[in-house]
Design an enzyme around this catalytic site. Structure first.
Site, PDB file in Angstrom:
ATOM      1  N   ASN B  55       0.821  -1.223   0.000  1.00 51.04           N
ATOM      2  CA  ASN B  55       0.000   0.000   0.000  1.00 51.04           C
ATOM      3  C   ASN B  55       0.850   1.265   0.000  1.00 51.04           C
ATOM      4  O   ASN B  55       0.462   2.283  -0.569  1.00 51.04           O
ATOM      5  CB  ASN B  55      -0.919   0.067   1.226  1.00 51.04           C
ATOM      6  N   SER B 135      -3.640  -3.812   2.874  1.00 52.15           N
ATOM      7  CA  SER B 135      -4.865  -3.406   3.556  1.00 52.15           C
ATOM      8  C   SER B 135      -5.894  -2.808   2.617  1.00 52.15           C
ATOM      9  O   SER B 135      -5.556  -2.101   1.666  1.00 52.15           O
ATOM     10  CB  SER B 135      -4.542  -2.384   4.646  1.00 52.15           C
ATOM     11  N   ALA B 141      -7.220   7.821   8.100  1.00 52.53           N
ATOM     12  CA  ALA B 141      -8.616   8.247   7.929  1.00 52.53           C
ATOM     13  C   ALA B 141      -9.436   7.955   9.176  1.00 52.53           C
ATOM     14  O   ALA B 141     -10.663   8.026   9.144  1.00 52.53           O
ATOM     15  CB  ALA B 141      -9.215   7.553   6.711  1.00 52.53           C
ATOM     16  N   GLY B 142      -8.742   7.600  10.256  1.00 44.37           N
ATOM     17  CA  GLY B 142      -9.462   7.330  11.507  1.00 44.37           C
ATOM     18  C   GLY B 142     -10.154   5.986  11.511  1.00 44.37           C
ATOM     19  O   GLY B 142     -11.081   5.767  12.299  1.00 44.37           O
ATOM     20  N   LEU B 143      -9.707   5.079  10.640  1.00 41.74           N
ATOM     21  CA  LEU B 143     -10.381   3.779  10.518  1.00 41.74           C
ATOM     22  C   LEU B 143      -9.577   2.663  11.180  1.00 41.74           C
ATOM     23  O   LEU B 143      -9.847   1.482  10.947  1.00 41.74           O
ATOM     24  CB  LEU B 143     -10.642   3.460   9.050  1.00 41.74           C
ATOM     25  N   GLY B 144      -8.600   3.033  11.984  1.00 43.77           N
ATOM     26  CA  GLY B 144      -7.874   2.020  12.753  1.00 43.77           C
ATOM     27  C   GLY B 144      -6.946   1.169  11.916  1.00 43.77           C
ATOM     28  O   GLY B 144      -6.714   0.001  12.238  1.00 43.77           O
ATOM     29  N   SER B 145      -6.393   1.743  10.835  1.00 38.70           N
ATOM     30  CA  SER B 145      -5.516   0.933   9.979  1.00 38.70           C
ATOM     31  C   SER B 145      -4.239   0.528  10.714  1.00 38.70           C
ATOM     32  O   SER B 145      -3.753  -0.583  10.532  1.00 38.70           O
ATOM     33  CB  SER B 145      -5.183   1.674   8.678  1.00 38.70           C
ATOM     34  N   SER B 146      -3.728   1.392  11.558  1.00 40.41           N
ATOM     35  CA  SER B 146      -2.495   1.027  12.282  1.00 40.41           C
ATOM     36  C   SER B 146      -2.767  -0.084  13.280  1.00 40.41           C
ATOM     37  O   SER B 146      -1.934  -0.962  13.478  1.00 40.41           O
ATOM     38  CB  SER B 146      -1.883   2.248  12.975  1.00 40.41           C
ATOM     39  N   GLU B 193       0.662  -0.331  18.701  1.00 40.08           N
ATOM     40  CA  GLU B 193      -0.040   0.945  18.642  1.00 40.08           C
ATOM     41  C   GLU B 193       0.701   2.031  19.417  1.00 40.08           C
ATOM     42  O   GLU B 193       0.746   3.193  19.002  1.00 40.08           O
ATOM     43  CB  GLU B 193      -1.453   0.797  19.236  1.00 40.08           C
ATOM     44  N   ASP B 204      -8.893   0.924  19.294  1.00 41.22           N
ATOM     45  CA  ASP B 204      -8.729   0.435  17.927  1.00 41.22           C
ATOM     46  C   ASP B 204      -8.214  -1.000  17.902  1.00 41.22           C
ATOM     47  O   ASP B 204      -8.755  -1.850  17.193  1.00 41.22           O
ATOM     48  CB  ASP B 204      -7.764   1.350  17.150  1.00 41.22           C
TER      49      ASP B 204
END
Lengths: 396, 396
Positions: B55, B135, B141-146, B193, B204
């Protein structure tokens, strides 16, 4: 009995904050809207009483002699107790209204006759006169047009009958009545409102009588000391709505989600109180920050009214258009369409205001640049009225 | 030490209700978003550790022999206490990162090395392996990718080292770990995290580990029993925003207007609780009325978030577009742009969903049709993965 022409005007009203919340015991701020209803009363000797309402193309004439012969004892309990259904039925007979008469016209005629007969009946003889009423206010838009109508009629008829004086001092072009005279005007105007609305709150006639800003909570009305006049755009989306259905909608949402909706009403109450505080500060010493506060309160309340479910796509559009011009708007009154107000700060560029009005008009909305916190019912000399108003009243 | 290829996936997260209010001690509902991060771990014998993140076009390789010689005692306080700044500094040296490395890549590499070294160091020798992570989630974007990244790494490395078993039963294509294994995964993912975010809330990684829906309040996280899976559109307005600035904005509005804003947070709290209740009912016995309730809650919260000042024109547009298709949306996460969610009721016409996606895409937004309440971290057989995922991981 006075014999000179009387010119009276009274303002409409908008709810600045607290619509809907007021139904549930919270504070509302109602302010006088400087779109006015104008009345001209011309005493005559032609034995007629005529009522002319150019806005709704209504022209009615009654014979004074015939009215004089009526048994008006049905009005006797009068003097500002509620008109009974029997009184209203009797008035309908007197008015000679036919079935095909539009509701607005019927109610306007009944309120006029009620006030004319009630206020003038203690005179030796009922007066002959021509009355013209013309309004800048759209009817049925929640802007208190019926209250302004009743206030004008009460003020003019009470002055005609010498129940209250001509309030103009030393040839001043405009005059306002003293407190006790305003109380009498308000009392009678409320009667007119009762004929028209059945069970009005009394806020509209109070605002139209006193002008400025009023705080209204659980039936108690009190005037704000020295409210500032604020420039606004008043926009009518012209989307028709049912106040009753909208009020019922909020009530059912409150019953359905009490833990969610009750705090919203609490928050709106706090917005009204904070606005009242800021308006007080604004009169004492205006600063740009106070206008920013007023804008923030407008934005927050608009969102909360949406959360109560009384928004409408047309109002979203109104807000979107004014936001694009850096201005802040909220619905006023019942919502679900109807009217919105947009605050105009004093330092706004003329071009920006014009562009906003243009953009709102392009949406199919009616838009007026006017003010709130306007003077209440006033008496005028002919010369002090604008040309358009004079022409609307029949160009004396 | 296992020798077979490991395939792991973990979901992203969205806040269903309670964003911003959670900062002030209220309840938030976080739900697993079925846009997933996929990891493939291939044990090797080439003496290298390689990390490939297609990505972000990141491909890094380290020599196992060199890593083996490192004094990793700096990790000794490990076992899920917070990575110290010293540990992170040391990791930077180990990683051999240059100054021109983008932040996302740097943090991803550091988190990987931290988890690899910490989890594998008690092995006789550090394992040689190739790891690919790909991914479906946009980053930042606040979508918990980390968190999904850290969860995948923790699960795969713990499985590799036999700290937890392969959870697939009897050749099932997909398996989920037992409670105590998930707790271990979550503990290590939280460490990842911490490397990436410094001071994360832990929500998350918990959502990504456990899946479903979690209730979060004042640092306490608890799973909802049997949350339903709901179809949604997830829309990324791609308008960049600063979570920190938005959180600070709400705080300053709360300080400025406590009497107005505090009830709004109370109301949002009640929305989260009501939503939790409806989700419970929906699992027990789904009815169309429950979906209507969910839509009403979404609408109200969106208006309240606007009242808190965390809206944005792009989010208004998103809501406007979905409203035009009869659908209900709210922002999710920090607001001020970013992402929004739109509920898709089960009885929706396919064409309507497609038209809505098309309309949102026409606004320049990215739009995914996906679900919430998705399963948490899972292990897969190659055959059970979709073609696109397999291709993204390098088509085993």
């Amino acid at each position: 009995m006075r014999s000179e022409v009387l010119l009276v005007s009274a303002p409409g009203k908008v709810i600045l904050h607290g619509e809907h919340a007021v139904v549930h015991g919270k504070v509302a701020l109602a302010v006088a809207l400087n779109l006015r209803t104008f009345l001209q009363l011309q005493p005559q000797h032609h034995g007629k009483v005529s009522l002319h309402l150019p806005n709704i193309s209504c022209k009615r004439t009654w014979d004074v002699a015939q009215l004089q012969q009526l048994d008006t004892s049905f009005l006797e309990q009068g003097d500002a107790s509620a008109p009974t259904p029997e009184q209203v039925e009797k008035l309908k007979e007197v008015a000679g209204l036919t079935e095909d008469c539009a509701v607005t016209e019927r109610l306007a005629v009944l309120a006029f006759l009620y006030l004319y007969l009630s206020i003038c009946r203690k005179q030796r003889a009922l007066p002959s006169l021509d009355i013209v009423l013309w309004s800048e206010l759209p009817t049925g838009a929640g802007l208190g047009s019926s209250a302004a109508y009743s206030v004008c009629l009460a003020a003019a008829l009470l002055t005609l009958c010498d129940d209250i004086p001509d309030p103009r001092k030393d040839g001043a072009p405009t005059g306002r009545w003293a407190k006790e005279d305003l109380e009498l005007i308000n009392k009678w105007a409320f009667q007119g409102e009762r004929v028209i609305h059945g069970n009005p709150s009394g806020v509209d006639n109070a605002v139209s009588t006193w002008g400025g800003a009023l705080r209204f909570q659980q039936g108690k009305i009190s005037a704000l000391q020295r409210p500032p006049a604020l420039q606004i755009l008043l926009t009518n989306t012209k989307v028709p709505r049912s106040t009753k259905a909208l009020v019922a909608g909020v009530r059912s949402r409150l019953i359905k989600f009490p833990e969610i909706v009750d705090p919203l009403l609490t928050s709106i109450n706090a917005i009204s109180l904070e606005c009242e505080r800021v308006l007080g500060d604004l009169v004492a010493a205006p600063t740009p920050e106070q206008y920013l506060l007023l804008e923030e309160l407008i934005d927050m309340n608009q969102h909360l009214l949406n959360a109560l479910g009384v928004g409408h796509a047309s109002l979203d559009r109104l807000c979107q258009v004014t936001t694009a011009h850096g201005l802040h708007s909220k619905l006023t009154g019942a919502g679900g369409g109807g009217c919105g107000i947009t605050l105009l700060k004093p330092d706004l560029e003329r071009a920006e205001v014009e562009a906003t009005k243009q953009a709102l008009t392009s949406c199919g909305f009616d838009c007026w640049e006017t003010s709130i916190g306007a003077p209440g019912v006033s008496m005028h000399s002919t010369a002090s009225l604008d040309g358009p108003v004079r022409r609307a009243l029949g160009d004396l």
